[in-house]
Design an enzyme around this catalytic site. Structure first.
Site, PDB file in Angstrom:
ATOM      1  N   LYS A  79       5.856 -40.653 -23.204  1.00  0.00           N
ATOM      2  CA  LYS A  79       5.071 -39.519 -23.431  1.00  0.00           C
ATOM      3  C   LYS A  79       4.733 -39.320 -24.838  1.00  0.00           C
ATOM      4  CE  LYS A  79       8.545 -36.094 -23.570  1.00  0.00           C
ATOM      5  NZ  LYS A  79       8.565 -35.515 -24.726  1.00  0.00           N
ATOM      6  N   ASP A  80       5.259 -39.980 -25.944  1.00  0.00           N
ATOM      7  CA  ASP A  80       5.177 -39.770 -27.205  1.00  0.00           C
ATOM      8  C   ASP A  80       4.103 -40.842 -27.718  1.00  0.00           C
ATOM      9  OD1 ASP A  80       6.953 -37.769 -27.721  1.00  0.00           O
ATOM     10  OD2 ASP A  80       8.629 -39.215 -28.136  1.00  0.00           O
ATOM     11  N   THR A 123      10.499 -23.820 -26.224  1.00  0.00           N
ATOM     12  CA  THR A 123      10.004 -25.034 -25.960  1.00  0.00           C
ATOM     13  C   THR A 123       9.281 -25.503 -27.049  1.00  0.00           C
ATOM     14  OG1 THR A 123       8.751 -26.293 -24.395  1.00  0.00           O
ATOM     15  CG2 THR A 123       7.998 -24.054 -24.739  1.00  0.00           C
ATOM     16  N   LEU A 126       3.342 -27.595 -26.185  1.00  0.00           N
ATOM     17  CA  LEU A 126       2.261 -26.817 -25.883  1.00  0.00           C
ATOM     18  C   LEU A 126       1.722 -26.754 -24.532  1.00  0.00           C
ATOM     19  CD1 LEU A 126       0.087 -24.797 -27.125  1.00  0.00           C
ATOM     20  CD2 LEU A 126      -1.460 -26.792 -27.404  1.00  0.00           C
ATOM     21  N   ARG A 127       2.014 -27.645 -23.789  1.00  0.00           N
ATOM     22  CA  ARG A 127       1.772 -27.707 -22.364  1.00  0.00           C
ATOM     23  C   ARG A 127       2.843 -26.956 -21.491  1.00  0.00           C
ATOM     24  NH1 ARG A 127       5.403 -30.085 -18.621  1.00  0.00           N
ATOM     25  NH2 ARG A 127       6.380 -30.784 -20.260  1.00  0.00           N
ATOM     26  N   ARG A 128       3.906 -26.984 -21.859  1.00  0.00           N
ATOM     27  CA  ARG A 128       5.003 -26.003 -21.446  1.00  0.00           C
ATOM     28  C   ARG A 128       4.503 -24.564 -21.638  1.00  0.00           C
ATOM     29  NH1 ARG A 128       9.550 -29.676 -23.356  1.00  0.00           N
ATOM     30  NH2 ARG A 128       9.780 -31.201 -21.793  1.00  0.00           N
ATOM     31  N   ARG A 145      12.044 -26.460 -32.411  1.00  0.00           N
ATOM     32  CA  ARG A 145      12.087 -27.989 -32.777  1.00  0.00           C
ATOM     33  C   ARG A 145      13.668 -28.366 -33.069  1.00  0.00           C
ATOM     34  NH1 ARG A 145       9.053 -31.274 -35.515  1.00  0.00           N
ATOM     35  NH2 ARG A 145      10.545 -32.673 -35.149  1.00  0.00           N
ATOM     36  N   GLY A 146      13.932 -29.590 -33.047  1.00  0.00           N
ATOM     37  CA  GLY A 146      15.334 -29.811 -33.159  1.00  0.00           C
ATOM     38  C   GLY A 146      15.880 -30.994 -32.026  1.00  0.00           C
ATOM     39  N   VAL A 148      18.360 -32.243 -28.993  1.00  0.00           N
ATOM     40  CA  VAL A 148      18.673 -31.491 -27.768  1.00  0.00           C
ATOM     41  C   VAL A 148      20.042 -30.598 -27.961  1.00  0.00           C
ATOM     42  CG1 VAL A 148      19.822 -31.850 -25.558  1.00  0.00           C
ATOM     43  CG2 VAL A 148      17.897 -33.530 -26.331  1.00  0.00           C
ATOM     44  N   THR A 150      20.722 -29.018 -30.753  1.00  0.00           N
ATOM     45  CA  THR A 150      20.212 -27.741 -31.552  1.00  0.00           C
ATOM     46  C   THR A 150      19.641 -26.665 -30.634  1.00  0.00           C
ATOM     47  OG1 THR A 150      19.724 -29.414 -33.456  1.00  0.00           O
ATOM     48  CG2 THR A 150      18.603 -27.085 -33.376  1.00  0.00           C
ATOM     49  N   ARG A 151      18.575 -27.382 -29.761  1.00  0.00           N
ATOM     50  CA  ARG A 151      17.815 -26.517 -28.748  1.00  0.00           C
ATOM     51  C   ARG A 151      18.925 -25.812 -27.709  1.00  0.00           C
ATOM     52  NH1 ARG A 151      12.127 -29.436 -27.553  1.00  0.00           N
ATOM     53  NH2 ARG A 151      12.076 -30.726 -29.427  1.00  0.00           N
ATOM     54  N   CYS A 240      -1.025 -36.580 -26.984  1.00  0.00           N
ATOM     55  CA  CYS A 240       0.104 -36.546 -26.246  1.00  0.00           C
ATOM     56  C   CYS A 240       0.901 -35.135 -26.438  1.00  0.00           C
ATOM     57  CB  CYS A 240       1.317 -37.508 -26.671  1.00  0.00           C
ATOM     58  SG  CYS A 240       1.671 -37.769 -28.183  1.00  0.00           S
TER      59      CYS A 240
END
Length: 322
Positions: A79-80, A123, A126-128, A145-146, A148, A150-151, A240
């Site tokens: 997806k990137d 999140t 932008l899609r989410r 950001r960050g 997994v 970190t989030r 993307c």
């Protein structure tokens, strides 16, 4: 002895996990040893929100290393990848795709609809953000950001400052962290990003021996689904990080396997939500994606994406073309 193949990877825990899985699968299938080579990308160095970084920030350095021949192949989160082809490079395989759905991690084990009005949800996509707004749940959505961990700490850690975060389920699965998921989101609520959960194994097009070697990793159903989703994204001329969602599923039909593709374009504030679907054969995956994108453009997707040309109808457009 045969020299190890050099596999380029980002240095994050998730990227390393993905690359290790590909390396082990390739060695197991072919006997060829693989060594990982860490590559730092522009996306890794920036703290800006993902949708402001531009297309390809997590892959350009890996592709530069391929071109410079300092690595032999690379593993990307599909997806990137920009939809435009990279000169001299070739996607040699799409391994079996992980579950592409999004996942909610919330305090108190809550589901999305159990979050109270005003709850803060983080999140990076932008899609989410667009789809969370479109649900009309009166949530406060903030970019994060960050990596997994970190989030997750923003919700589960001792200094948690969010009520929930939304992450790709595939990443949590690859890191062995599905235990933190409080709800795997139904695509009817949150349609995934094109190619979410899929990996792209890329090498130089002129390295024909390696192209043939890597083909052993390819999973045809996953490859077909991703082809349909990314053809939609490319035809919309959306990057993307754009508020575009797509999800292709393969199922057995009356005349053999069929692809069922759903696509959506949502305004960042959620006030316009265009959704369509289309079916066809796996052999026509790219054409299915292109045709569905054309239908979305006819409904006014251009005006949501900021392109010129289409003014588009009103809000909340839903439909299906079979």
């Amino acid at each position: 002895m045969t020299a190890p193949l050099r596999l380029g990877t980002r240095s994050s825990a998730l990227a390393m996990a993905q690359s290790n899985q590909v390396a082990e699968a390739l060695t197991g299938a072919t006997g060829r040893p693989v060594e990982l080579v860490e590559v730092i990308t522009a996306g890794d160095r920036s703290r800006a929100p993902v949708h402001r970084l531009g297309v390809g920030v997590f892959v350009s350095a890996l592709r530069d290393a391929l071109t410079a021949r300092t690595i032999d192949f690379a593993v990307h989160s599909y997806k990137d990848l920009p939809t435009a082809a990279a000169g001299g490079l070739h996607i040699a395989a799409v391994p079996p795709r992980q579950d592409p759905r999004d996942a909610l991690i919330a305090r108190g084990g809550r589901t999305l609809t159990e979050l109270p009005p005003g709850a803060t949800v983080g999140t990076g996509a932008l899609r989410r953000i667009a789809q969370l707004h479109a649900l009309g749940l009166q949530l406060e959505v903030t970019p994060v950001r960050g990596n997994v961990d970190t989030r997750l700490a923003r919700v589960l850690g001792p200094e948690a400052d969010l009520d929930a975060v939304v992450l790709a389920r595939a990443g949590l699965a690859r890191l062995g962290r599905v235990d933190v998921i409080t709800e795997t989101l139904d695509p009817m609520l949150m349609l995934p990003a094109p190619a979410q959960g899929a990996l792209a194994v890329e090498c130089r097009v002129d390295d024909q021996d390696l192209v043939e070697l890597l083909a052993v990793l390819d999973h045809a159903p996953s490859h077909a689904a991703v082809t349909a989703e990314r053809a939609l994204l490319a035809t919309l001329e959306a990057g993307c990080t754009a508020p575009v969602a797509a999800y292709a599923e393969l199922a057995e039909g009356d005349a053999g396997d069929e692809i069922y593709l759903r696509g959506a374009v949502i305004s960042p504030d959620g006030t316009r939500d265009l959704r369509l679907s289309r079916t066809g054969t796996p052999a026509d995956a790219a054409e299915i994606g292109k045709a569905l994108a054309a239908e979305l453009l006819d409904l006014g997707a251009d005006s949501i994406l900021g392109h010129e040309g289409h003014t588009g109808p009103g809000t909340q457009q839903f439909g299906s073309t079979e």
